[in-house]
Every structure is written in C-alpha cells, then in structure tokens.
Design an enzyme around this catalytic site. Structure first.
Site, mmCIF file in Angstrom:
data_model
loop_
_atom_site.group_PDB
_atom_site.id
_atom_site.type_symbol
_atom_site.label_atom_id
_atom_site.label_comp_id
_atom_site.label_asym_id
_atom_site.label_seq_id
_atom_site.Cartn_x
_atom_site.Cartn_y
_atom_site.Cartn_z
ATOM 1 N N ILE A 14 0.734 -1.142 -0.019
ATOM 2 C CA ILE A 14 -0.036 0.181 -0.043
ATOM 3 C C ILE A 14 0.817 1.211 0.104
ATOM 4 C CG2 ILE A 14 -1.875 1.286 1.304
ATOM 5 C CD1 ILE A 14 -2.626 -1.484 -0.135
ATOM 6 N N ASP A 35 11.222 4.005 5.998
ATOM 7 C CA ASP A 35 11.230 2.374 6.294
ATOM 8 C C ASP A 35 12.596 1.977 6.578
ATOM 9 O OD1 ASP A 35 10.948 -0.412 5.608
ATOM 10 O OD2 ASP A 35 9.204 0.013 4.427
ATOM 11 N N ARG A 82 13.040 2.987 13.200
ATOM 12 C CA ARG A 82 11.977 2.075 13.682
ATOM 13 C C ARG A 82 10.976 2.668 14.387
ATOM 14 N NH1 ARG A 82 13.764 -3.635 13.956
ATOM 15 N NH2 ARG A 82 15.604 -3.727 12.491
ATOM 16 N N CYS A 154 -9.843 -2.196 2.741
ATOM 17 C CA CYS A 154 -10.272 -2.209 1.347
ATOM 18 C C CYS A 154 -11.766 -2.896 1.085
ATOM 19 C CB CYS A 154 -9.087 -2.884 0.193
ATOM 20 S SG CYS A 154 -9.009 -4.686 0.801
ATOM 21 N N THR A 155 -11.841 -3.948 1.684
ATOM 22 C CA THR A 155 -13.099 -4.722 1.696
ATOM 23 C C THR A 155 -14.345 -3.551 2.267
ATOM 24 O OG1 THR A 155 -12.149 -6.676 1.807
ATOM 25 C CG2 THR A 155 -14.577 -6.442 2.317
ATOM 26 N N THR A 213 -12.817 -11.733 8.682
ATOM 27 C CA THR A 213 -12.786 -10.374 8.249
ATOM 28 C C THR A 213 -13.882 -9.469 9.049
ATOM 29 O OG1 THR A 213 -13.023 -8.854 6.425
ATOM 30 C CG2 THR A 213 -14.248 -10.454 6.287
ATOM 31 N N GLY A 214 -13.324 -8.257 9.467
ATOM 32 C CA GLY A 214 -13.926 -7.385 10.264
ATOM 33 C C GLY A 214 -14.641 -6.429 9.357
ATOM 34 N N ARG A 236 -9.873 -16.604 0.989
ATOM 35 C CA ARG A 236 -8.417 -16.033 0.074
ATOM 36 C C ARG A 236 -8.377 -16.979 -0.898
ATOM 37 N NH1 ARG A 236 -5.019 -12.387 2.987
ATOM 38 N NH2 ARG A 236 -6.742 -10.894 4.280
ATOM 39 N N ASN A 318 -8.065 -4.368 -4.630
ATOM 40 C CA ASN A 318 -7.966 -4.047 -3.274
ATOM 41 C C ASN A 318 -6.720 -3.358 -3.062
ATOM 42 O OD1 ASN A 318 -7.697 -7.151 -4.239
ATOM 43 N ND2 ASN A 318 -6.038 -6.713 -2.871
#
Length: 337
Positions: A14, A35, A82, A154-155, A213-214, A236, A318
């Site tokens: 993402i 990162d 970090r 995304c869902t 999935t929530g 999945r 997604n």
C-alpha cells in the site's frame, strides 16, 4: 493553495501504491518516506517494478544518496527510523502521514508521528479506536480537530458505498457478506506456522482459504444505521489482485432486481461517481486491475430470490482502488482544515 505535502511510513504494497497515486496527482506532493528495513536502492527497485501494476513509466526514479530519492526532478527524503517518534516529518515538510506499516494501527501508536511534526495521520488499515472514514460514505463527518483517522479496509471501502445505496433506497433488515479476496502479504507461499490462524498458514497459491474479516461489521462504524445488521467472512483465493464482495441482504421495502440495478446505476453516475461503478458486461477479475473506484457493481452477477431477498456482487482492486482512496481522504481532510 499550495500542494498537499505527504509522508509515507512503511513502503510495502500500500505504501508504494499510495506513492504512485500521489506522484500522479497535481495537488499532492510526496516529500518523505520512512522504512527501516530497505535501502534507497532497493526502495527504488521495488517502486519501479511491480508484478501486478506494471513498471513505473511516468518519470525517472533514481537514488541521489542514502537519504534521498529523485522522482523526475523532485527530491524525496528517505528515513530509516524504527520508532515513529523519531521520524523528522516536520523537517521534510510532511503535513499528512500515511501510516502503512500495518503495525501502528491504534490511536496511541499512530500519535507518535505527531511528535515528529506531522499534523495529521491517516492509517491505511482498520483501527480499533481511531475514527474510520470511507470516502463517498461518511467522510463529511470528519472534523478538522481530529488528527488521527483510519481509511478502514479495502473490503469496507467496497462494501460500504453499496450498502449505503441499498439502505438509503430500500432499507436493509440484515445481511451477510462474503469477500472472495486476492492473496495478501501476510499469507504463506508454502505451508508454514500461523499460530493465530491455522488455515491462514497454508500455501496461498494452492488453496481456497476461509478467513475472518471485520469488514462487514466495520460498515456499522461508518454507517451507524447498519450497526449490528451486517457480518461476514472471507475466502482467500490464489489470485494476486482484485477481489469481489458478495452481499446478500433482506430488504425492508420490496424491490425487483431491475429496480435495485437502476438505483445503483443512478448513484454510480451521480453522487458516487468515481467511487461506485456499474457494469453490465461479462467481466472477470483481471478486467478490474488498476480500477481506481472503490466498488464496481456487477449487474449481471447478482440475483434475487424474492423482492426482499437479494444477492449483490461488487468488484474492487483491493490495492489500487484503496490506495487512491487514501489520497482522496487526505484531500478531503485538507479542504476541511
């Protein structure tokens, strides 16, 4: 008005795609990336070459030094901290930070970015305590004094616009959702340990894997009228991108399937244009790869059992659709602040 300056924490799937969306936007400027696990050289390589979305061809990307990337002529600061508290967002000029590590998803952890000078944080995942916004559904409820928000999942971004249209027009008594979901980075290439989710530890490219999935319950957070009325699960499946929601609902007001299609089409061409789509062609998942809409209703795939019991099908990229919404949410926040 100047460009909206953003930073990205976590240069994974993402994070990199949000960067691509930002770099193709006239009103958004990517100023910094953090990162701690990859070098600038590797960052450049991962950004340029993408198995799913193809090679970056908009402008040259190169390394200036260990702390700077150059996109075209634009320099972007690179950090390797970090601890989010230590990222010097203010020094880089980043006002909005996209938290896309998947680690700092609650308010307290995400608030660490504010200590480095960020003004607002958008979490690119569901959050247990940060307010969740789905563009096209409830983003207008955002108030400028809120500094940490979640862009939901995304869902949820696929399901919520569809559920909103159906509930507004016909009323939802209750419903169940199944998402047939592409592989994500948390899955295993071969069978491996996954103590919290034994099935989730099985080889991703060889199995259809039932999963929790929530996303459906989260719709109740962005649409309070549906709180407690929706739940769901996921399968999945061995595809790399593009997923599809199957929403089966009981309606308050009787309606033919043609009436439901007409209502969705009207919204897709009106208030929800660019968020909700409508297709009548015989399409398959790869046809939606790179589609920036949150939810594309498949008129031919759905079916009604009666005038109060109906199954609705909606596609979503997604990765790309969701990443586009992250930038859209930042735009909305900026216009409010």
């Amino acid at each position: 008005m100047g460009k909206i300056k953003i930073g990205i924490n976590g240069f994974g799937r993402i994070g990199r795609l949000v960067a691509r969306v930002a770099l193709q936007s006239e009103d958004v400027e990517l100023v910094a990336v953090n990162d701690p696990f990859i070098t600038t050289e590797y960052m450049t390589y991962m950004f340029k070459y993408d198995t799913v979305h193809g090679q970056w061809k908009h402008h040259e990307v190169k390394v200036k030094d260990s702390k700077t990337l150059i996109f075209g002529t634009k320099e972007v600061a690179v950090f390797g901290c970090r601890n989010p508290e230590e990222i010097p967002w203010a020094a880089a000029g980043a006002e909005y930070v996209v938290e896309s590590t998947g680690v700092f998803t609650d308010k307290d952890k995400a608030a660490a970015h504010l200590k480095g000078g960020a003004k607002k944080v958008v979490i690119s995942a569901p959050s247990k305590d940060a307010p969740m916004f789905v563009v096209g559904v409830n983003e207008k409820e955002y108030k400028s004094d809120v500094n940490i928000v979640s862009n939901a999942s995304c869902t949820t971004n696929c399901l919520a616009p569809l559920a909103k249209v159906i509930n507004d027009r016909f009323g939802i008594v209750e419903g169940l959702m199944t998402t047939v979901h592409a592989i994500t980075a948390t899955q295993k290439t071969v069978d491996g340990p996954s103590m919290k989710d034994w099935r989730g530890g099985r080889a991703a490219s060889f199995n259809i894997i039932p999963s929790s999935t929530g996303a459906a319950k989260a719709v109740g957070k962005v649409l309070p009228a549906l709180n407690g009325k929706l739940t769901g699960m996921a399968f999945r499946v061995p595809t790399v991108d593009v997923s599809v929601v199957d929403l089966t609902v009981r309606l308050e007001k009787p309606a033919s399937y043609d009436q439901i299609k007409a209502a969705i089409k009207e919204e897709a061409e009106g208030k929800l244009k660019g968020i909700l789509g409508y297709v009548e062609e015989d399409l398959v998942s790869t046809d939606f790869q790179g589609d920036s809409r949150s939810s594309i209703f498949d008129a031919k795939a759905g079916i009604a059992l009666s005038d109060t019991f109906v199954k609705l099908v909606s596609w979503y990229d997604n990765e790309w659709g969701y990443s586009t919404r992250v930038i859209d949410l930042i735009r909305h926040m900026h216009s409010t602040n």
